[in-house]
Motif scaffolding. Structure first.
Motif, short mmCIF file in Angstrom:
data_model
loop_
_atom_site.label_atom_id
_atom_site.label_comp_id
_atom_site.label_asym_id
_atom_site.label_seq_id
_atom_site.Cartn_x
_atom_site.Cartn_y
_atom_site.Cartn_z
N UNK A 105 0.86 -1.18 0.00
CA UNK A 105 0.00 0.00 0.00
C UNK A 105 0.90 1.24 0.00
N UNK A 106 1.26 1.68 -1.19
CA UNK A 106 2.20 2.79 -1.30
C UNK A 106 1.63 4.09 -0.75
N UNK A 107 0.29 4.20 -0.70
CA UNK A 107 -0.29 5.39 -0.10
C UNK A 107 0.03 5.45 1.40
N UNK A 260 -0.72 -13.51 -0.81
CA UNK A 260 -1.23 -12.52 -1.76
C UNK A 260 -0.68 -11.13 -1.45
N UNK A 261 -0.64 -10.77 -0.17
CA UNK A 261 -0.08 -9.48 0.22
C UNK A 261 1.42 -9.43 -0.07
N UNK A 262 2.11 -10.55 0.14
CA UNK A 262 3.55 -10.61 -0.13
C UNK A 262 3.83 -10.38 -1.61
N UNK A 263 3.05 -11.02 -2.47
CA UNK A 263 3.27 -10.86 -3.90
C UNK A 263 3.02 -9.42 -4.34
N UNK A 264 1.98 -8.80 -3.78
CA UNK A 264 1.71 -7.39 -4.11
C UNK A 264 2.85 -6.49 -3.63
N UNK A 265 3.37 -6.78 -2.44
CA UNK A 265 4.46 -5.97 -1.89
C UNK A 265 5.73 -6.10 -2.72
N UNK A 266 6.05 -7.31 -3.12
CA UNK A 266 7.24 -7.52 -3.94
C UNK A 266 7.10 -6.81 -5.28
N UNK A 267 5.89 -6.84 -5.83
CA UNK A 267 5.68 -6.15 -7.10
C UNK A 267 5.75 -4.64 -6.91
N UNK A 268 5.25 -4.13 -5.76
CA UNK A 268 5.36 -2.70 -5.48
C UNK A 268 6.83 -2.28 -5.36
N UNK A 269 7.65 -3.14 -4.76
CA UNK A 269 9.08 -2.86 -4.64
C UNK A 269 9.72 -2.84 -6.01
N UNK A 270 9.34 -3.80 -6.85
CA UNK A 270 9.86 -3.82 -8.22
C UNK A 270 9.47 -2.55 -8.97
N UNK A 271 8.22 -2.11 -8.77
CA UNK A 271 7.75 -0.89 -9.42
C UNK A 271 8.53 0.33 -8.94
N UNK A 272 8.78 0.41 -7.64
CA UNK A 272 9.56 1.52 -7.10
C UNK A 272 10.96 1.56 -7.71
N UNK A 273 11.61 0.40 -7.78
CA UNK A 273 12.96 0.34 -8.35
C UNK A 273 12.96 0.83 -9.79
N UNK A 274 11.98 0.37 -10.56
CA UNK A 274 11.91 0.77 -11.96
C UNK A 274 11.67 2.26 -12.11
N UNK A 275 10.82 2.81 -11.25
CA UNK A 275 10.54 4.25 -11.33
C UNK A 275 11.78 5.07 -10.96
N UNK A 276 12.53 4.60 -9.95
CA UNK A 276 13.76 5.30 -9.58
C UNK A 276 14.75 5.27 -10.73
N UNK A 277 14.92 4.11 -11.34
CA UNK A 277 15.89 3.98 -12.42
C UNK A 277 15.44 4.68 -13.70
N UNK A 278 14.13 4.90 -13.84
CA UNK A 278 13.63 5.59 -15.04
C UNK A 278 13.88 7.09 -15.00
N UNK A 279 14.23 7.61 -13.83
CA UNK A 279 14.47 9.04 -13.69
C UNK A 279 13.23 9.83 -13.31
N UNK A 280 12.15 9.14 -12.91
CA UNK A 280 10.93 9.85 -12.54
C UNK A 280 11.09 10.63 -11.24
#
Length: 449
Positions: A105-107, A260-280
């Protein structure tokens, strides 16, 4: 983390010394003054300082720190955070937990970030001072461009739109809320201004009247949180801060949540990493901490192949040759020698402000510090790596304080190490039980999954 060869400053202020000693007496990691203890970290300094400088210049960095319990992960991230603050970064340390701050829950993560936001000038939460400084900077820029007092509100609005143009593409309500906050202040409506700022910080259940006044609706959601983080970085930069240093601590707790919560959290972490590396997120230095079991185990990072690929780092070589520039760095933990070295450093720091410095150094000599370190490690099953917290707590609170206050106190004669279950963490308690022969049920044992 080696602690031999102390390089602490010759002159230490009483306030800094007291902050460090008081925290150790409580069995906690000091919030500041960590440079007084951080010896042996010089092999990381050049690479991490270069990364902080890159972030200050508009870049972004993601870093993963791995280490067993007691290896100093919290100490390391706070030490690095202090280096960031010296470069005028803002900072936030967030404890990931299933109930309080679930990573999926990134919010909620964003809300904790704003609650714990701190700067070199303001303690948590520094959100309001940062926002006020931003509006002040916009006014100064408008006046510098030739705006009159009558034109100032309009010119500030133009600058607000221009500075947040990129943010508004993803989260237009961020700029809307800022306008609502400024309007409420201009009208002298402090209650509405505070409520709107709380909404901007991701707080739920803000009064509907305040939201209507600001022109925003609903609560912040998972995807909006990323846009709000982008907006916060813009506000920080324009208000004079070089970046934002964020720590997501104890990410290994994801291994203990529902699948299910673990899988969502791991995907949220992956999303954060990608956003950081994208320069956003220019100006963001994001750090996570976790145990080796989290990075290497089937219930952790390896559960999501794309995340495992992004964090993959070779640790098959001698730790001396670890690459501090890699996405993942490891803390090797304490040995008996490094634990004793840290104890001697603390003893000397304490003695500098003691009633009788020479008595403290004589009675609590290096040999006694070594004996105490071995005794604490022995009480925890010989696991020196998990002993630092308890060792320093005993050294300061049970030994040094008594030597300083009682002229006839000799720890070799008058002190016997006792380790009460109530003062131990879960990991320490399990290790202590194996030594004392106490009964341990299946529920008392932490399994590294």
């Amino acid at each position: 983390m080696s602690t031999t060869g102390s390089k602490r400053p010759a002159q230490v202020s009483a306030a800094r010394r007291r902050t460090v000693i008081d925290a150790l007496r409580r069995g906690a990691v000091p919030e500041s003054g960590l440079d007084l203890l951080a010896t042996g970290l010089d092999r990381f300094e050049a690479a991490l300082d270069a990364e902080l400088d890159a972030v200050a210049s508009g870049g972004s960095v993601f870093k993963a720190v791995r280490g067993e319990y007691g290896s100093g992960k919290t100490f390391f991230t706070r030490w690095l955070g202090e280096r960031a603050k010296r470069r005028n970064f803002a900072m936030a340390e967030i404890q990931i937990s299933e109930n309080e701050t679930p990573l999926h829950k990134l919010e909620t993560v964003y809300r904790r970030l704003t609650e714990r936001l701190t700067t070199s000038s303001f303690p948590p939460s520094a959100l309001r001072p940062v926002v006020d400084a931003w509006f002040y900077a916009l006014e100064e820029d408008a006046l510098a461009s030739g705006a009159t007092e009558e034109e100032l509100p309009g010119e500030v609005e133009k600058l607000l739109v221009a500075r947040l143009a990129e943010v508004s593409r993803h989260a237009p309500s961020f700029a809307t809320a800022l306008r609502g906050y400024r309007a409420a202040l201009a009208n002298g409506d402090e209650a509405t201004a505070a409520a709107v700022l709380a909404w901007l910080g991701g707080q739920p259940h803000v009064a509907a009247s305040a939201r209507r006044a600001a022109g925003v609706r609903g609560d912040l959601d998972h995807f909006g949180a990323l846009g709000f983080l982008q907006g916060l970085l813009t506000v920080l930069r324009d208000s004079g801060h070089t970046g934002l240093f964020v720590v997501l601590d104890e990410v290994e707790t994801l291994q203990r949540v529902r699948s299910d919560a673990r899988d969502k959290a791991l995907n949220a972490l992956r999303q954060l990493i990608d956003e950081v590396h994208s320069g956003r997120f220019p100006g963001l230095y994001l750090v996570i901490t976790g145990t080796p079991a989290f990075y290497d185990g089937q219930q952790g990072v390896r559960r999501l192949a794309p995340l495992a690929q992004r964090l993959a780092t070779d640790f098959t070589t001698d730790p001396r040759f670890d690459n501090p520039r890699a996405v993942q760095i490891r803390l090797p933990g304490f040995t008996e020698e490094s634990l004793v070295g840290l104890g001697v450093t603390i003893r000397d720091l304490y003695a500098d402000a003691a009633t009788s410095p020479e008595r403290v150094r004589t009675v609590v000599d290096d040999a006694y510090v070594a004996d105490l370190a071995r005794a604490v490690g022995g009480a925890l099953g010989g696991k020196v790596g998990v002993a630092p917290r308890l060792f320093l707590k005993k050294l300061v609170g049970d030994v040094l304080d008594r030597v300083d206050q009682f002229d006839d106190f000799d720890p070799r004669q008058h002190y016997k190490l006792t380790v009460a279950s109530s003062e131990l963490t879960d990991v320490e308690r399990n290790l202590s039980a194996t030594v004392t022969g106490g009964s341990v049920s299946a529920d008392d044992i932490d399994l590294e999954l």
